[in-house]
Enzyme design. Structure first.
Site, PDB file in Angstrom:
ATOM      1  N   HIS A 219      12.528  -7.511   4.211  1.00 27.20           N
ATOM      2  CA  HIS A 219      11.544  -6.682   3.506  1.00 27.20           C
ATOM      3  C   HIS A 219      12.162  -6.164   2.218  1.00 27.20           C
ATOM      4  O   HIS A 219      13.057  -5.330   2.241  1.00 27.20           O
ATOM      5  CB  HIS A 219      11.123  -5.528   4.402  1.00 27.20           C
ATOM      6  CG  HIS A 219       9.930  -4.776   3.920  1.00 27.20           C
ATOM      7  ND1 HIS A 219       9.398  -4.949   2.657  1.00 27.20           N
ATOM      8  CD2 HIS A 219       9.155  -3.825   4.525  1.00 27.20           C
ATOM      9  CE1 HIS A 219       8.353  -4.136   2.515  1.00 27.20           C
ATOM     10  NE2 HIS A 219       8.195  -3.461   3.632  1.00 27.20           N
TER      11      HIS A 219
ATOM     12  N   LYS B 244       8.422 -12.399   5.391  1.00 34.86           N
ATOM     13  CA  LYS B 244       9.494 -11.427   5.622  1.00 34.86           C
ATOM     14  C   LYS B 244      10.379 -11.837   6.789  1.00 34.86           C
ATOM     15  O   LYS B 244      11.501 -11.335   6.917  1.00 34.86           O
ATOM     16  CB  LYS B 244       8.906 -10.035   5.887  1.00 34.86           C
ATOM     17  CG  LYS B 244       8.307  -9.350   4.663  1.00 34.86           C
ATOM     18  CD  LYS B 244       7.824  -7.944   5.017  1.00 34.86           C
ATOM     19  CE  LYS B 244       7.214  -7.234   3.816  1.00 34.86           C
ATOM     20  NZ  LYS B 244       5.899  -7.788   3.453  1.00 34.86           N
TER      21      LYS B 244
ATOM     22  N   HIS C 231       1.411  -8.806   5.266  1.00 32.16           N
ATOM     23  CA  HIS C 231       2.478  -7.826   5.086  1.00 32.16           C
ATOM     24  C   HIS C 231       3.534  -8.048   6.163  1.00 32.16           C
ATOM     25  O   HIS C 231       4.719  -8.040   5.875  1.00 32.16           O
ATOM     26  CB  HIS C 231       1.888  -6.420   5.149  1.00 32.16           C
ATOM     27  CG  HIS C 231       2.872  -5.347   4.792  1.00 32.16           C
ATOM     28  ND1 HIS C 231       3.569  -5.354   3.610  1.00 32.16           N
ATOM     29  CD2 HIS C 231       3.280  -4.244   5.480  1.00 32.16           C
ATOM     30  CE1 HIS C 231       4.361  -4.290   3.564  1.00 32.16           C
ATOM     31  NE2 HIS C 231       4.214  -3.615   4.686  1.00 32.16           N
TER      32      HIS C 231
ATOM     33  N   GLU D  47      -2.624  -5.091  11.276  1.00 30.67           N
ATOM     34  CA  GLU D  47      -3.003  -6.092  10.279  1.00 30.67           C
ATOM     35  C   GLU D  47      -3.772  -7.244  10.920  1.00 30.67           C
ATOM     36  O   GLU D  47      -4.722  -7.771  10.345  1.00 30.67           O
ATOM     37  CB  GLU D  47      -1.770  -6.614   9.550  1.00 30.67           C
ATOM     38  CG  GLU D  47      -2.113  -7.509   8.363  1.00 30.67           C
ATOM     39  CD  GLU D  47      -0.931  -7.830   7.484  1.00 30.67           C
ATOM     40  OE1 GLU D  47      -1.135  -8.383   6.394  1.00 30.67           O
ATOM     41  OE2 GLU D  47       0.227  -7.538   7.883  1.00 30.67           O
TER      42      GLU D  47
ATOM     43  N   CYS E 101       6.071   0.029  -0.614  1.00 30.52           N
ATOM     44  CA  CYS E 101       6.130  -1.427  -0.447  1.00 30.52           C
ATOM     45  C   CYS E 101       5.016  -2.151  -1.187  1.00 30.52           C
ATOM     46  O   CYS E 101       5.073  -3.375  -1.342  1.00 30.52           O
ATOM     47  CB  CYS E 101       6.088  -1.774   1.035  1.00 30.52           C
ATOM     48  SG  CYS E 101       7.301  -0.848   1.998  1.00 30.52           S
TER      49      CYS E 101
ATOM     50  N   PHE F 133       4.330   2.743   2.706  1.00 35.81           N
ATOM     51  CA  PHE F 133       4.382   4.092   3.256  1.00 35.81           C
ATOM     52  C   PHE F 133       3.533   5.015   2.385  1.00 35.81           C
ATOM     53  O   PHE F 133       3.547   4.929   1.157  1.00 35.81           O
ATOM     54  CB  PHE F 133       5.826   4.606   3.262  1.00 35.81           C
ATOM     55  CG  PHE F 133       6.678   4.062   4.374  1.00 35.81           C
ATOM     56  CD1 PHE F 133       6.141   3.329   5.413  1.00 35.81           C
ATOM     57  CD2 PHE F 133       8.045   4.294   4.377  1.00 35.81           C
ATOM     58  CE1 PHE F 133       6.933   2.836   6.439  1.00 35.81           C
ATOM     59  CE2 PHE F 133       8.852   3.813   5.403  1.00 35.81           C
ATOM     60  CZ  PHE F 133       8.298   3.089   6.435  1.00 35.81           C
TER      61      PHE F 133
END
Length: 417
Positions: A342, A337, A305, A316, A165, A403
């Protein structure tokens, strides 16, 4: 060595909120959800039956039939966004030094749909190998940077970044670095992804990463809400034209913002879960601030994110509080998002665009779909819930985490000559 300054002079966007930059931005500010039941295939037997698909995109509107047949959807999306960005930049390609103009692109997965279709087609046969000769050139993740270079004759640095990502944020970082070091003058950078197919939905379902709120797709992506249950898959592309500042000024370019600082770190913790205290996120934001020569108090907005996963949103938030301290309560924070879904490897590009336009227009897009405060979060923070907020945005930070523990952040600020 004095580093060059990097500015953004062109933007293109193909997203679930619109097939052009103006459409994307207006729907983002309006708080529109891009989620809907999946139309590309029959999802009846899947745990998740919705996604943020593009609306009304038809390859034949942009490509000749043969050309479209040879391009995976992720390449089609990227080429469309790049065409808009180049037009938006006002670049006259015949007047630039194409040896010093490059392409650095990001994609987390590349041609997943091509891979799926070819392998399923082979598996349904009698075992005799029957593959399209364009199978590999359509599928491989680096091919789009090649296509862009070929189409526009850009002979400078050319490669693809792959960090899940964080891929397209890493593309922006590498592009910025090459320009700052004087190794290029113009770089087309961004990312694209097209993973809404049986393999993409099925694979992420198996990981329990996707929301399964099939009864209410439009409210399924709900970052920082107590009842969030996973992310919503999106698709599309974002493209940016990055230029060395003096060259941009010399040609009279319209400058959106300056790309002022970048950061990259690793969690070194787990293949999918974030560090529970946000250690990698803390370090990457500190790194971006140091690179920009800025203090935390100079940031007004963070495009987080914010995937709507139970663990990620908490980690976060902890990281933001650690880095920004008391100033965290002066920030606007939003997770776009919640509207776009996403976009995986393309997420960083379209979210950097959101941050740039916030700086340019002094307005912060919202985090939609907030219904219930999460007691595990500091709800005194301004998450810009449900409605855009006007404010002066001197500088914005955009976070993307992938990831594998890949963390990437960029800081954009108002352009000052």
């Amino acid at each position: 060595m004095e580093l060059k300054r990097v500015v953004v002079t062109g933007i293109g966007a193909l997203t679930p909120l619109g097939n052009t930059l103006p459409e994307y931005w207006s729907n983002l500010i309006a708080g529109v959800s891009g989620a809907q039941p999946i139309k590309r295939f029959d999802p009846a037997k899947f745990k998740t039956r919705f996604a943020c698909e593009l609306k009304g995109f038809k390859a034949e509107n942009y490509f000749e039939r043969k050309e479209a047949h040879r391009l995976d959807a992720y390449s089609q999306y990227g080429l469309v966004a790049v065409a808009e960005a180049i037009k938006d930049s006002g670049l006259e390609l015949d007047k630039i030094n194409r040896d010093r103009a490059g392409v650095i692109w990001g994609s987390g997965i590349g041609g997943l749909d091509t891979f799926y279709e070819e392998c399923v087609g082979y598996g349904l046969g009698d075992g005799t190998p029957r593959f399209n000769p364009f199978f590999i050139p359509k599928m491989i993740v680096d091919i789009l940077s090649g296509h862009i270079a070929i189409k526009y004759g850009l002979r400078g640095p050319n490669f693809t970044t792959v960090s899940a990502c964080a891929s397209s944020t890493n593309a922006l970082i590498d592009a910025s670095t090459y320009i700052r070091l004087g190794k290029a003058e113009i770089i087309v950078a961004g990312g694209s992804e097209a993973a809404i197919d049986q393999a993409g939905i099925g694979g992420f379902n198996a990981m329990k990463a996707l929301s399964e709120r099939n009864d209410s797709p439009q409210t399924a992506s709900r970052p920082f809400d107590k009842d969030r249950d996973g992310f919503v898959m999106g698709e599309g592309a974002g493209a940016l034209i990055l230029e060395e500042m003096e060259q941009a000024k010399a040609r009279g370019a319209r400058i959106y913002a300056e790309l002022a600082g970048v950061g990259m770190t690793a969690d070194a913790y787990h293949i999918t879960a974030p560090h529970p205290e946000g250690l990698g996120a803390i370090n990457v934001m500190k790194s971006a601030l140091a690179d920009a020569g800025m203090q935390p108090a100079e940031i007004d907005y963070i495009n987080v994110h914010g995937t709507s996963t139970p663990l990620g949103d908490i980690a976060e938030t902890k990281a933001i509080l650690k880095v920004f301290g008391a100033h965290a309560y002066n920030l606007n924070i939003s997770a776009t998002k919640s509207m776009t879904g996403h976009l995986l490897g393309a997420a960083g590009a379209i979210e950097a665009i959101a941050a740039i336009l916030s700086v340019k227009n002094d307005i912060v897009p919202p985090t939609i779909n907030h219904f219930t405060d999460d007691p595990e979060l500091d709800n005194k923070l301004n998450f810009t819930f449900n409605k855009a907020q006007k404010r002066t945005v001197r500088a914005a930070l955009s976070n993307t985490f992938g990831f594998g523990g890949h963390n990437a952040s960029v800081i954009v600020k108002k352009y000052e000559s």
